[in-house]
Design a protein around this motif. Structure first.
Motif: not given
Lengths: 239, 288
Positions: B179-186
């Protein structure tokens, strides 16, 4: 200025499976504002942020950012538009170095070209991150991890920062530092929408606030005025 | 100590064989680490790599190592396809669905290979793979040395790729916190596809060097999957170097146990060690 509103959330309903978490929620944020969303546990604050950042999608209503409807976009697309969410619980990448965490923050193509410039800004804001740049993120203290999470969010070169429970579990002195950093971030022209449980603090820091209860916005307005509001006192200070 | 005079042979053989085992396990480790998926099709994907090289050898007269110029893109493509059209959807259903799909992929590959290649045992035999090299008075098969070198190259390449490139760091980030990765634009769906395809490349390379070392049949996949599992359990997840060292330990235990206690004991002793490690240190010797 043709576009006075940066973010406009209009009448959204959001579900977690069959459970409705948000009911007809509307909110707007103007450029360079600091806006607080206040409410008790499970009042829908985090759901609202997660819907803006695209982790959830509204069943009804719309979310516009700079006049563009973003309600159907995925999180990685929303980051590119200039919205950056600092998640609740910090969620830094524990086994990656501080520097790699920050670099990952600039993953989207728009932000990559501004990486060195934004890295400079983050280090200036939080010098401790420069000192610890080669340490694994999990070796940082809670406050430092929150600084890293903030810095990582800033690396995506955002226009709007969404902050979820930034001060949760941190010592008051650390919280003061973080709010000081927030004010500096705002001075750089970055708009801030933050979620907090601490009512006094939030109303002290924000320009405007929305108060949520059971998945609905029950009150909103100028933060200074809300502080005086009897309803707030009743609901949250137990007066 | 008369008996120790023969010791250098199992020591060197164990290390070289361990390289091949590490090569087998690297792709499994990547998929396990990034997608939290126990890819039970991994062994059959390795054997698929062996058959692709076998086809290039038989029909195009290519050297098996050279045939990787065809095998690597082919397996990369198959990996993207599997992730995009089979696994990707399964991940949103439940945790078990990708496991069952992996099982299905394994069976499809096995049976397709049966039909095309018959159950006969095949090998990627070349003049040099059958020759041996000398180390003092001792002789060792060249194919083992080649497999070891390939393992070192693949391990270092994966490690540097994951550490140094944006894509590699994004793969690490997505494996630590999706989830954190998605929030980083990944775009985590795309990242999963890439990670799976990269694991496929390493499976393809493993298939070539495996085929040069051991004979294989359409059903060999399971046997090598179990070895790869053992290596990953010993070495620990999330670390390419750990997986590599796990392979060496696996190879050394096998050859040394064979040397001291006889060939009947060698595989038994490894799996006893695997069980002990699972009980004492479930994240593996070098796991984070």
């Amino acid at each position: 200025m043709p576009e006075e509103t940066l973010l406009k959330v209009s009448n959204i309903d959001v579900f977690h499976g069959s459970f409705q978490a948000l009911w007809d929620v509307s909110l707007s944020v103007k450029p360079a504002e600091i806006v607080a969303i206040i409410g008790a546990n499970a009042s829908g604050k985090s759901t609202l942020l997660n819907t803006i950042s695209g982790l959830l999608h509204p069943a009804k209503g719309s979310i516009e950012f700079e006049g563009r409807n973003i309600s159907a976009l995925d999180p990685f697309q929303i980051v590119t538009t200039g919205i950056s969410q600092i998640p609740e619980g910090r969620r830094v990448f524990p086994n990656m170095s501080v520097l790699d965490n920050l670099i990952i923050g600039s993953y989207n193509r728009e932000a990559r070209s501004k990486r060195e410039q934004n890295l400079g800004m983050v280090y200036e804001l939080f010098p401790i991150l420069r000192e610890r740049k080669n340490q694994l993120a999990k070796t940082l203290s809670g406050g430092e991890q929150q600084m890293l999470a903030l810095g990582r969010g800033l690396m995506s070169d955002p226009k709007l920062l969404l902050l979820d429970e930034m001060s949760l579990g941190l010592a008051p002195i650390v919280i003061n530092d973080l709010y000081k950093a927030l004010r500096e971030i705002r001075e750089k022209g970055i708009t801030i929408l933050f979620v907090e449980q601490n009512v006094r603090r939030s109303l002290g820091e924000a320009d405007r606030a929305y108060i949520m209860q059971m998945g609905r916005v029950v009150l909103s307005g100028d933060a200074a005025k809300l502080r005086e509001e009897e309803e707030v006192k009743k609901a949250y200070f137990g007066v | 100590m008369e008996v120790l005079a023969g010791l250098p042979t199992p020591l060197v053989m164990g290390i070289l064989l361990g390289g091949l085992y590490a090569l087998l396990a690297l792709g499994l480790s990547v998929v396990f680490g990034v997608m939290k998926l126990v890819n039970i099709a991994h062994g059959d994907l390795v054997i698929l790599g062996s058959y692709i090289a076998f086809a290039c050898m038989t029909y195009l007269g290519m050297d098996p190592i050279i045939s990787l110029v065809i095998g690597i893109p082919a397996l990369f493509g198959i990996g993207l396809f599997i992730q995009q059209f089979l696994m990707g959807r399964a991940f949103s259903l439940s945790a078990e669905a990708p496991l069952i799909i992996a099982f299905g992929i394994a069976l499809v590959i096995q049976n397709t290979n049966q039909i095309i290649w018959t159950p006969l045992s095949r090998g990627l035999t070349t003049p040099y793979s059958l020759s041996s090299f000398h180390l003092g008075p001792y002789q060792f098969p060249v194919s083992y040395l080649l497999a070891f070198i390939a393992a070192v190259v693949v391990m270092l390449a994966l490690r540097e790729f994951l550490r140094r490139t944006y894509l590699g760091k994004a793969i690490n980030a997505a494996s630590e916190d999706r989830v954190a990765a998605q929030l980083m634009g990944i775009n985590t769906k795309m990242i999963y596809g890439f990670a799976f395809a990269i694991a496929m490349i390493s499976a393809g390379i493993a298939g070539v060097f495996l085929g040069m070392t051991f004979p294989f049949t359409p059903t060999s996949g399971m046997q090598f999957l179990i070895i790869a599992f053992g290596v990953v359990i010993i070495g620990g997840l999330g670390s390419m170097l750990g997986t590599f060292l796990g392979g060496l330990i696996f190879g050394l235990v096998q050859t040394l146990a064979g040397f001291f206690f006889g060939p009947a004991i060698q595989m038994l002793s490894i799996y006893v060690i695997v069980l002990v490690i699972l009980a004492v240190r479930p994240k593996g010797l070098f796991g984070r």
